[in-house]
Design an enzyme around this catalytic site. Structure first.
Site, PDB file in Angstrom:
ATOM      1  N   HIS A 508      46.185  52.740  62.752  1.00 25.61           N
ATOM      2  CA  HIS A 508      44.748  52.361  63.449  1.00 25.61           C
ATOM      3  C   HIS A 508      44.667  50.719  63.399  1.00 25.61           C
ATOM      4  CE1 HIS A 508      43.609  56.432  64.848  1.00 25.61           C
ATOM      5  NE2 HIS A 508      43.998  56.718  63.859  1.00 25.61           N
ATOM      6  N   LYS A 607      32.743  42.613  31.867  1.00 23.45           N
ATOM      7  CA  LYS A 607      33.439  44.531  32.536  1.00 23.45           C
ATOM      8  C   LYS A 607      32.083  45.219  32.183  1.00 23.45           C
ATOM      9  CE  LYS A 607      36.180  48.232  31.173  1.00 23.45           C
ATOM     10  NZ  LYS A 607      37.162  48.219  31.838  1.00 23.45           N
TER      11      LYS A 607
HETATM   12  C1  F6R Z   1      38.198  47.818  38.108  1.00 27.25           C
HETATM   13  C2  F6R Z   1      36.452  47.867  36.957  1.00 27.25           C
HETATM   14  C3  F6R Z   1      34.971  47.464  37.764  1.00 27.25           C
HETATM   15  C4  F6R Z   1      33.883  49.388  37.549  1.00 27.25           C
HETATM   16  C5  F6R Z   1      32.926  49.119  38.150  1.00 27.25           C
HETATM   17  C6  F6R Z   1      31.843  50.241  37.504  1.00 27.25           C
HETATM   18  O1  F6R Z   1      39.021  47.658  37.017  1.00 27.25           O
HETATM   19  O2  F6R Z   1      36.166  47.888  36.087  1.00 27.25           O
HETATM   20  O3  F6R Z   1      35.059  48.113  39.839  1.00 27.25           O
HETATM   21  O4  F6R Z   1      34.808  50.457  37.445  1.00 27.25           O
HETATM   22  O5  F6R Z   1      32.085  47.579  37.615  1.00 27.25           O
HETATM   23  O6  F6R Z   1      31.428  50.126  36.156  1.00 27.25           O
HETATM   24  P1  F6R Z   1      31.250  51.597  35.336  1.00 27.25           P
HETATM   25  O7  F6R Z   1      32.260  52.267  35.401  1.00 27.25           O
HETATM   26  O8  F6R Z   1      31.033  50.604  33.838  1.00 27.25           O
HETATM   27  O9  F6R Z   1      29.426  52.228  36.008  1.00 27.25           O
END
Ligand code: F6R
Length: 612
Positions: A508, A607
């Site tokens: 698609h 992070k």
């Molecule tokens: C991808 C990554 C981000 C987190 C997102 C959510 O590798 O690390 O996409 O997954 O920022 O973060 P949390 O899980 O800490 O809420």
């Protein structure tokens, strides 16, 4: 998002601050700075990583036992020396480090400029430190009262620590929306965005509550609300965090270490929660809410990024085994789109850090609507577990690499246990199916050990395609969220454009992209849609595309068609995401390394996303 560290005690502050910043660097790494209270109280800061700051400071004699440090993820103002924290107020009364966003900074800035303040940086933090100073001078009050008055005027989120020149025996800290942990030592206190900089000095911590302020002296801690209601200090908690867990050990990067740790982290996730003798899964954090969960009419799963992908796997699991309708939402969309949340809904928020701003806002909304709100989190004591009414810790251990790996498999493990547990409670699963399933779940770590042995093969494939400009990841059913996760891993650490799609959707639209330069990664275990995915592979091959396929061991059909096959052992189909994601993590890792990227600290990322 931004790392904060502070120290007050009798030890030299500099080594504590600089090491703390190294531990927190995963939260932001575009600039860093420190300030130590002494005769000079100079600020040392620069664009770049904590190592650059160390080089910048090298050779200077910075003494003092009270200090603050910051590693930044830029929100207001580009990453440069001037915008780096700490920021000092115009007349030198206050020095501030800050994590978060002051939303009304522009109006406050104009007001302060009218009062003669001049700004060197583009940051909201410099506005705040000058606001504190202005109120301090104007009201002739104490340093902490000036902080309080300023925070009452601030709209936005903050975790902050302040040094006051005129009251040099204290650190002042406050939080709203951004985490702060106080480490309790002997005649000393530590402050940090999370416990990792603290753990080598003390395992006794107090989590500052939202809306709380702390005044820390060497031998005294005062807690109060921002509007000055005294708080009895929260219980001192003992944290169980092994310093070895926050080191790279024999690995070159945290990401690789965390990929290889998955057999252990998954075992830690189900440890004590599965009993084969009693044939039970027990999730202690959900006991109290069990009746409501078992009778659930609908579950809404909320997450961001990788946690959202884990939520999608959860949707498939919960619908298949517990027969409860599930919707999976991005925190950022859910919170702003006026969703229908019913009083008998169960909202499960998934987050590694437990601090993601959009997920936290979703919790608030869901609670206001009367839903039962639960959390699946990795960081113990973080905001999401504290804001939810029950939940399950993933116990994957600290995840330092910015790209999430072991947190994803731990989240999927929890969701698998939850789906099985609910399926059993709702009398939908035959005892033997249930038992077979939990036996296979416990064997997953061994299966992952086998997959990790293929690391060299993944390195070879990576070497062939490291220069590709685009990748496509395709999967069906349980493999669709894995395709999304594989694509996310590749783009975030190697900066190659990658998209994940349900394989059947290819025709698609995305099929138009396929040419002989485009690697297409198929996640193709022997499941119910195997024949269909074989056809999809043929469609790609007949258009000259390159096929890399993740298949079950011994698969001859796809081997005969694909350019590369990566084998994973067979297991229950619902457990397959825990296996198929592993080679995709390794593939991204090797491609990124070969392209010279910093896999642990990819550009522009942080992070823990504590801003909207
Ligand atoms: C991808 C990554 C981000 C987190 C997102 C959510 O590798 O690390 O996409 O997954 O920022 O973060 P949390 O899980 O800490 O809420």
């Amino acid at each position: 998002m931004c790392g904060i560290v502070g120290y007050i005690g009798n030890k030299p502050a500099y080594p504590i601050l600089i090491n703390g910043l190294k531990r927190l660097e995963y939260r932001g790494y575009d600039s860093a700075g420190i300030s130590i209270l002494n005769a000079e109280s100079k600020i040392y800061k620069c664009r770049g990583k904590v190592n650059d700051l160390e080089t910048h400071i090298n050779g200077r004699n910075i003494t003092g036992n009270i200090g603050i440090g910051h590693t930044r993820w830029a929100t207001h103002g580009v990453p440069n020396d001037v915008n780096a924290h700490p920021h000092k107020s115009q007349n030198g009364h206050f020095t501030l480090i800050h994590n978060g966003i002051i939303e009304n900074y522009s109006e406050l800035r104009t007001e302060l400029m009218d009062r003669g303040y001049e700004f060197k940086s583009e940051t909201d933090t410099e506005v705040l430190v000058n606001l504190i100073e202005h109120l301090y001078i104007k009201t002739k009050t104490s340093a902490e009262n000036a902080v309080r008055l300023a925070l009452q005027r601030v709209i936005g989120a903050y975790g902050l620590v302040i040094i006051a020149k005129d009251e040099p025996d204290k650190l002042i800290a406050a939080r709203k929306g951004s985490p702060l942990v106080i480490g309790v030592g002997n005649g000393e206190y530590f402050l940090a965005s999370d416990a990792t900089p603290i753990i080598e000095y003390t395992n006794k911590v107090i989590y500052l509550k939202d809306g709380e302020m702390a005044v820390l002296k060497r031998d005294n801690l005062d807690l109060s609300s921002i509007d000055n209601h005294k708080h009895t200090p929260s219980k001192v908690q003992t944290i169980d965090l092994d310093i070895g867990e926050i080191d790279k050990g024999e690995f070159e990067h945290f990401m690789l270490k965390e990929i290889f740790e998955q057999p252990k982290s998954i075992r830690d996730t189900f440890r004590g929660r599965i009993s084969m003798e009693k044939h039970i899964i027990s999730l202690g954090g959900l006991f109290e809410v069990m009746p409501r969960l078992v009778d659930a009419k609908r579950i809404i799963i909320v997450g961001c990024g990788t946690s959202w992908h884990a939520g999608l796997v959860g949707e498939y699991l919960l619908e298949e085994f517990a027969r409860i309708p599930v919707e999976v939402e991005y925190g950022s969309e859910f919170r702003y789109r006026n969703p229908v949340i019913l009083g008998d809904d169960i909202v499960i928020v998934i987050s590694q850090s437990g601090e993601t701003a959009d997920s936290l806002a979703a919790i608030k909304m869901a609670k206001e609507a009367g839903a039962l709100v639960l959390g699946i989190c990795n960081v113990v004591g973080s905001s999401i577990p504290r804001e939810t009414m029950g939940g399950v810790y993933t116990h994957a251990g600290p995840e330092i690499g910015v790209a999430s790996t072991k947190a994803f498999t731990a989240q999927v493990t929890v969701l698998t246990m939850l789906a099985m547990w609910l399926g059993k409670k709702r009398r939908l699963l035959k005892e033997e199916t249930y038992l077979k399933f939990i036996t296979e779940l416990q064997e997953i770590p061994d299966r992952i050990e086998d997959i990790l042995k293929n690391n060299d093969q993944l390195k070879e494939i990576a070497a062939k395609y490291k220069d590709a400009n685009n990748f496509l990841y395709l999967g069906r059913g349980y493999s669709f969220p894995v395709a999304l996760e594989g694509a996310l891993k590749l783009k975030e650490i190697s900066y190659i454009h990658a998209e994940g799609y349900p394989a059947a959707e290819m025709k698609h639209g995305p099929i138009a992209l396929i040419d002989k330069k485009m690697p297409v990664v198929f996640i193709a275990p022997k499941d119910d849609s195997y024949d269909k995915i074989v056809s999809n592979i043929q469609e790609v091959k007949s258009r000259g595309g390159i096929v890399i396929a993740v298949v079950n061991e011994g698969d001859k059909t796809i081997k005969g068609m694909a350019d590369h096959v990566i084998e994973v052992p067979e297991t229950n189909l619902a457990l397959m995401p825990l296996l198929t994601v592993i080679p995709l993590q390794l593939l991204s890792y090797h491609i990124a390394i070969m392209r010279g990227c910093n896999v642990d600290q990819p550009r522009n990322l942080a992070k823990s996303v504590t801003v909207e």
